[in-house]
Design an enzyme around this catalytic site. Sequence first.
Site, short mmCIF file in Angstrom:
data_model
loop_
_atom_site.label_atom_id
_atom_site.label_comp_id
_atom_site.label_asym_id
_atom_site.label_seq_id
_atom_site.Cartn_x
_atom_site.Cartn_y
_atom_site.Cartn_z
N TYR A 105 0.77 -1.36 -0.02
CA TYR A 105 -0.06 -0.10 0.03
C TYR A 105 1.09 1.18 -0.05
O TYR A 105 1.88 1.21 0.69
CB TYR A 105 -0.97 -0.02 1.29
CG TYR A 105 -1.77 1.22 1.44
CD1 TYR A 105 -2.92 1.57 0.98
CD2 TYR A 105 -0.86 2.30 2.03
CE1 TYR A 105 -3.39 2.70 0.98
CE2 TYR A 105 -1.48 3.47 2.22
CZ TYR A 105 -2.97 3.75 1.55
OH TYR A 105 -3.33 5.04 1.74
N GLU A 193 -3.64 7.69 -3.93
CA GLU A 193 -3.66 6.25 -3.16
C GLU A 193 -3.48 5.21 -4.26
O GLU A 193 -4.16 5.21 -5.21
CB GLU A 193 -4.91 5.98 -2.37
CG GLU A 193 -4.69 4.88 -1.33
CD GLU A 193 -5.86 4.57 -0.50
OE1 GLU A 193 -6.19 5.14 0.44
OE2 GLU A 193 -6.74 4.04 -1.10
#
Length: 403
Positions: A105, A193
């Site tokens: 991530y 993101e």
Amino acid sequence: MKIQEADAKSLLLAQGLPVPAWEVVRSAPEARAAAERAFAAGASLVVVKAQVLVGGRGKAGGVKVAADAGAAEAAAKAILALEIKGIPVRKLLVGPAADIAREYYLGAILDRVSRRIVVMASAEGGVEIEEVAKVNPGAIHRLEAHPHLGLLDWQARQLAFAVGLGGPHLRDFVQVAKGLVATMLANDADLVEVNPLAIVRETAADGSPVERLACLDAKITLDDSALFRHPALEALRDLDEEDPVDRQARDEGINFIKLDGSIGCMVNGAGLAMTTMDLVKRAGGEPANFLDIGGGARADKVAAAMRLILADPQVTAILVNIFGGITRGDEVARGLIEARAVQARDVPMVVRIVGTNAEEAAALLEANHFATASSLDDAAAKAVAAAGAAARTGPLTNPAADR
Ligand code: GDP
Ligand code: MN
């Protein structure tokens, strides 16, 4: 403003980040044709992904890998039949599927507390970060980008080491992390993101296996207040998924944010709107919205604001609080009278108008039997009482508007 994955990937690509190729299609036959093109370009598998403005598409069945064009068409058909978190799937991304070795991530957000861009990384990629934050917060590594210098190489390397990325991937990771911050700054985003940022296996030109990093998903939220600086980004607004009330408000030039309470508020000026909401709360009520009709609003804008407020079935009373400066009180009163004549529900309304043309406004309101208030505290108390009474007797309908 949220934008779709495919558009977010375009913005990452513009900053030189590694993003696999893709096409956006709207039907299963189109998906098949796009898959055929990906296979012809050398893909051994293709991925078909729902384009909806929510996360967790993978878990909901909105991401499928296919080994041939027929399977891609079938996957597309299945995904187009889905509703993900209540949103029907209308568009798909189709492109070569990555061969994933590991998922990470990586995200950048505007952190209002530290007033910095915060970059976050985790070795627990692929799952929703909110879930990681709950179950294993220690697995998320955070650092603040410098407000003038951006994310520095050594900071990016520190993050890479924290998630266990080194060796051949270090340079790629630094480039991607710095690229996220650059994407944020270039577009006035408040969130960028990539989840997953993946180590993918590929075959080099000489046939030998290589691994590199690739951004397999992208989520970007743009700062609405800065959109005027990026006219081209306005085109990325997905009207398919925009709340019709939000769209109406934007079209009318009304600053409107829906909240959970029962008292609809119509105010001119953002500061006065905040104050009005505070006073509603102090009087024991809950505001149903923030609504600023802006300066100099005319009768038609007032009527439009009233429609926005009444579109919310939770509204059981309305508080109108106008401080007339450029805005003329009598114009507002006329707008209220016009709006009430055609509104679908008869919701009790308390009106306070002071300032420019307040006397004319008062005369108009009185002639039309509006409940008025002299002070803001008085207005808030009356609106809260009216909302309480409405809650006891149930909603009323307006026979005059019942057509
Ligand atoms: P999200 O569930 O909405 O976040 O959608 P993602 O784009 O992140 O996809 C969910 C998951 O599908 C990823 O975590 C991957 O495991 C998988 N996935 C996405 N793209 C690919 C791909 O190109 N190849 C493979 N093998 N899996 C993929
Ligand atoms: Mn994802």
